[in-house]
Design an enzyme around this catalytic site. Sequence first.
Site, PDB file in Angstrom:
ATOM      1  N   HIS A 165     -12.509   9.988  -8.130  1.00  0.00           N
ATOM      2  CA  HIS A 165     -11.528   9.994  -9.215  1.00  0.00           C
ATOM      3  C   HIS A 165     -10.402  11.009  -8.989  1.00  0.00           C
ATOM      4  CE1 HIS A 165     -14.493   7.428 -11.109  1.00  0.00           C
ATOM      5  NE2 HIS A 165     -13.522   7.053 -11.941  1.00  0.00           N
ATOM      6  N   HIS A 198      -8.984   2.201  -5.068  1.00  0.00           N
ATOM      7  CA  HIS A 198     -10.088   1.436  -4.477  1.00  0.00           C
ATOM      8  C   HIS A 198     -11.399   1.969  -5.020  1.00  0.00           C
ATOM      9  CE1 HIS A 198      -7.624  -0.466  -1.356  1.00  0.00           C
ATOM     10  NE2 HIS A 198      -7.067   0.718  -1.156  1.00  0.00           N
ATOM     11  N   GLU A 235     -12.829  -0.134   2.049  1.00  0.00           N
ATOM     12  CA  GLU A 235     -11.897  -0.190   0.917  1.00  0.00           C
ATOM     13  C   GLU A 235     -12.190  -1.419   0.070  1.00  0.00           C
ATOM     14  OE1 GLU A 235      -7.869   2.112   2.276  1.00  0.00           O
ATOM     15  OE2 GLU A 235      -7.850  -0.058   2.302  1.00  0.00           O
ATOM     16  N   HIS A 247      -2.111   3.054  -5.735  1.00  0.00           N
ATOM     17  CA  HIS A 247      -3.122   2.058  -6.090  1.00  0.00           C
ATOM     18  C   HIS A 247      -4.494   2.694  -5.878  1.00  0.00           C
ATOM     19  CE1 HIS A 247      -2.731   1.641  -1.723  1.00  0.00           C
ATOM     20  NE2 HIS A 247      -3.944   1.121  -1.727  1.00  0.00           N
ATOM     21  N   CYS A 281       0.802  -1.225   0.000  1.00  0.00           N
ATOM     22  CA  CYS A 281       0.000   0.000   0.000  1.00  0.00           C
ATOM     23  C   CYS A 281       0.836   1.276   0.000  1.00  0.00           C
ATOM     24  CB  CYS A 281      -0.962  -0.001   1.181  1.00  0.00           C
ATOM     25  SG  CYS A 281      -2.237  -1.271   1.021  1.00  0.00           S
TER      26      CYS A 281
END
Length: 128
Positions: free
Chosen positions: A67, A29, A117, A27, A23
């Site tokens: 986003h 979710h 998540e 990345h 993490c």
Amino acid sequence: MFQVRVKADFAAAHFLRDYHGKCENLHGHNYKVYAHVQGKNLDEGGMLLDFTELKKALKAVCDKIDHTNLNDIAFFEQNPSAERIAMYIYEGIIELIPGLKKTDGESAYLYAIDVFETDNNRARYLPD
């Protein structure tokens, strides 16, 4: 005691500084968020709080971070953990609906924010 809950979702990228594992890399979710309101008294219409009002506020806050790279938002101090995201969403809803801040334990108040998540990993923020 009565409780109501509404749900929203958003997608965002992040990475965790000071974390040693996968993490720490960028990345993303597809987050699911639940806002919980509770209180002892119903209004004249027999409702604790209008679902529409709460959904609108939750969606507005989630839309601000949808986003995005959460690390670019100062609130998270470069560590946008699920816990901090939950607190951010709580604060955003309170800004939009100040009457949901806990004052007396009798009126409707924003009791908790859950941020998932994944289907199995949840952080919850409970205000003081």
